[in-house]
Design an enzyme around this catalytic site. Structure first.
Site, PDB file in Angstrom:
ATOM      1  N   SER A 392      -5.943  27.856  30.626  1.00 29.26           N
ATOM      2  CA  SER A 392      -7.278  27.447  30.194  1.00 29.26           C
ATOM      3  C   SER A 392      -8.117  27.092  31.425  1.00 29.26           C
ATOM      4  O   SER A 392      -8.319  27.936  32.292  1.00 29.26           O
ATOM      5  CB  SER A 392      -7.172  26.284  29.213  1.00 29.26           C
ATOM      6  OG  SER A 392      -8.392  26.035  28.573  1.00 29.26           O
ATOM      7  N   ASP A 480      -6.667  33.492  20.107  1.00 27.62           N
ATOM      8  CA  ASP A 480      -7.248  32.351  20.808  1.00 27.62           C
ATOM      9  C   ASP A 480      -8.715  32.201  20.414  1.00 27.62           C
ATOM     10  O   ASP A 480      -9.508  33.118  20.597  1.00 27.62           O
ATOM     11  CB  ASP A 480      -7.123  32.561  22.314  1.00 27.62           C
ATOM     12  CG  ASP A 480      -7.498  31.333  23.128  1.00 27.62           C
ATOM     13  OD1 ASP A 480      -8.050  30.376  22.544  1.00 27.62           O
ATOM     14  OD2 ASP A 480      -7.239  31.329  24.338  1.00 27.62           O
ATOM     15  N   HIS A 512      -4.518  29.543  21.557  1.00 30.39           N
ATOM     16  CA  HIS A 512      -4.821  29.149  22.925  1.00 30.39           C
ATOM     17  C   HIS A 512      -3.620  28.589  23.672  1.00 30.39           C
ATOM     18  O   HIS A 512      -3.450  28.827  24.864  1.00 30.39           O
ATOM     19  CB  HIS A 512      -5.954  28.116  22.903  1.00 30.39           C
ATOM     20  CG  HIS A 512      -6.498  27.773  24.244  1.00 30.39           C
ATOM     21  ND1 HIS A 512      -7.029  28.715  25.097  1.00 30.39           N
ATOM     22  CD2 HIS A 512      -6.609  26.580  24.891  1.00 30.39           C
ATOM     23  CE1 HIS A 512      -7.435  28.125  26.210  1.00 30.39           C
ATOM     24  NE2 HIS A 512      -7.194  26.830  26.119  1.00 30.39           N
TER      25      HIS A 512
END
Length: 538
Positions: A392, A480, A512
């Protein structure tokens, strides 16, 4: 009375057109033709759109949907009132549309009370974000967390108390800039049973620099105390230290004696084979943030315990996401696994990480891609056999690092990385954060401007793609909602077009976090093999 169960469920969507608004929690949602779009609460809450509060009567075998919840909020985190004749809940505003809720403590919400007759009352202001309501054993006091709306999605929070006559007091305030050994603020949800039996004290854990500590706050004196943390031997932690895995229990002492808590191990513990060194780092004068001058940050260095002294091992720079989260001095399966296999792992809590005060969090606003990148690079001193990984925002930083320092890192592994904030703008479930992290104000009616899109592009690692030399392994989740997998595909195509070594693993059913067990095992194995291959290790 232990005869009824309170829970949250998703309202069954009607399948035929109906003019009866009583058939749905919201009259505006009372029609469905099979193709109507239903706004939901984003990553991790896909298809969760219209929650309702339900009561199951165990003896009668019936389920009742509680009426009276205001139509403009979605209820959750509900709990019984002390007399069982009503409930408390958090209501999140879902108008004009829903934004991603998971990992976001900055959503407009309020605390409500609802009796079983359908009478609802808002107990606090409606301009903040609230969460974690917890009722005292005597039923007279309710504590909850309160934060700001928008801005950083992970922030330092207030601990507030509602008295039985509904007056609000702040038990623990936001900490702007703590001293090194002081309480650094509250950053995480309250435990489900956080009250002491005396209904006077609240127990919670929170980040303090590189640690997660246990605290006790007295609602009458507002004094809070840190309980003593222990190692396997029962003595306070030292640095560096050999890591053990063990369980311990303690009884909470009388009020005023919380610092004397004594922990008793429940098992013999297990040596984990790694050593953790805790580092405190101050930026150089050139890298100091003039608006938030004097901030420092931390890092954890995890090394194998079985190697002879002075042995050099490959270094994995492990960058956390968020960016407002952190690494703790506690069990991390990825770092422990890498250390067991002969790697050293550097886990950096750069400025903007939780546990260092609200000023640290705010200092990163508008400075992503520069301040956080330089913090990570400043700790990574030895250029011999260094690789980098992150997910991320950690992937965002990892790709910045290999682009800004192309000769330093030998390989890179990233999970669902942010690559181009400008193209992410229309696909993320937390579109507000695209603006906030760039130092731009957000509102629901916000439209992108050329200036905003230019800022987002300039701060994104895609601009450094032509300089990337390190082989890149991309791990992408097909479902995601937070960081679209097309972000990773954008970097993949940019590297492929330039002949740079890159490999992409696509996990069709994952979101995610890539947190399904088989996916985690697959990702860890491929990460190790990728590092071994490009560091020429046997």
């Amino acid at each position: 009375c232990e005869s009824r169960v309170l829970y949250v469920a998703e309202w069954k969507r009607p399948t035929v057109e109906s003019s009866d608004s009583a058939s749905s929690p919201s009259a505006v949602d009372s029609t469905e033709d099979g193709h109507l779009f239903w706004d939901d609460w984003g990553e991790g809450l896909t298809s969760k759109s219209v929650p309702v509060l339900c009561v199951a009567d165990v003896g009668k075998g019936t389920v009742t949907v509680l009426q009276g919840v205001p139509p403009h909020v979605s209820p959750g985190q509900a709990l019984w009132a002390h007399d069982g004749q009503g409930v408390f809940f958090v209501g999140w505003w879902h108008e004009p549309f829903r934004l991603g809720l998971r990992f976001c403590s900055n959503r407009r919400s309020a605390l409500f009370s609802l009796d079983l007759e359908g009478n609802c009352e808002c107990l606090c202001g409606d301009t903040n974000s609230v969460s974690s309501p917890r009722l005292s054993p005597d039923g007279c006091f309710l504590v909850y967390l309160q934060g700001q709306v928008f801005g950083p999605h992970g922030q330092c929070l207030n601990l507030c108390s509602e008295l039985h006559h509904w007056t609000i007091s702040v038990l623990v305030d936001v900490v702007q800039r703590p001293k090194k050994e002081d309480f650094a603020g509250l950053y995480e949800a309250l435990p489900p049973r956080c009250w002491a039996a005396d209904s006077q004290r609240v127990v919670f854990s929170s980040a303090r620099r590189n640690w997660r500590d246990l605290f006790v706050v007295d609602r009458t004196t507002r004094r809070f105390t840190s309980t003593q943390r222990c190692d396997h031997s029962g003595y306070p932690d030292t640095t560096p230290h050999v890591c053990y895995s063990f369980q311990a229990v303690a009884f909470l002492p009388s009020a005023g004696l919380e610092a004397q808590v004594s922990w008793d191990p429940l098992d013999e513990g297990r040596l984990l084979g790694v050593i953790v060194d805790i580092l405190d780092i101050s930026p150089t004068p050139q890298e100091d943030n003039p608006e938030y001058s004097g901030l420092d940050f931390g890092a954890l260095l995890v090394t194998p315990n079985h190697l002879p002294s002075g042995t050099k091992v490959p270094l994995v720079v492990f960058v956390h996401g968020g960016p407002h989260s952190q690494f703790f001095t506690e069990w991390n399966v990825t770092s422990a696994g890498l250390a067991t296999l002969g790697f050293a792992v550097l886990m950096v809590n750069y400025r903007g990480s939780t546990g260092f005060g609200q000023d640290s969090i705010l200092s990163l606003t508008g400075n992503i891609g520069s301040q956080d990148v330089k913090d990570v690079q400043a700790v990574t001193l030895d250029p011999n056999k260094v690789v980098v990984m992150g997910g991320s925002h950690g992937g965002f930083l990892a790709c910045h690092l290999i682009g800004q320092y192309p000769d330093f890192y030998k390989a890179c592994v990233v999970r669902n990385p942010v690559i181009n904030a400008a193209t992410l703008l229309g696909t993320s479930d937390i579109v507000d954060w695209r603006y906030s992290c760039m130092g731009l104000q957000y509102s629901y009616d916000q439209l992108p401007t050329p200036e905003a899109l230019t800022t987002m592009l300039q701060k994104s690692p895609i601009t450094h793609a032509p300089q990337i030399k390190a082989p890149v392994l991309l791990l992408l989740g097909g479902k995601d909602r937070r960081v679209s997998p097309h972000q990773g595909l954008e970097l993949y195509r940019a590297l492929k077009s330039r002949g740079s070594p890159v490999r992409l693993l696509w996990f069709e059913e994952d979101g995610h976090s890539l947190d399904r067990v088989d996916t985690q095992a697959d990702c860890f194995l491929n990460t190790v093999l990728w590092f071994q291959q490009h560091l020429h290790l046997h």
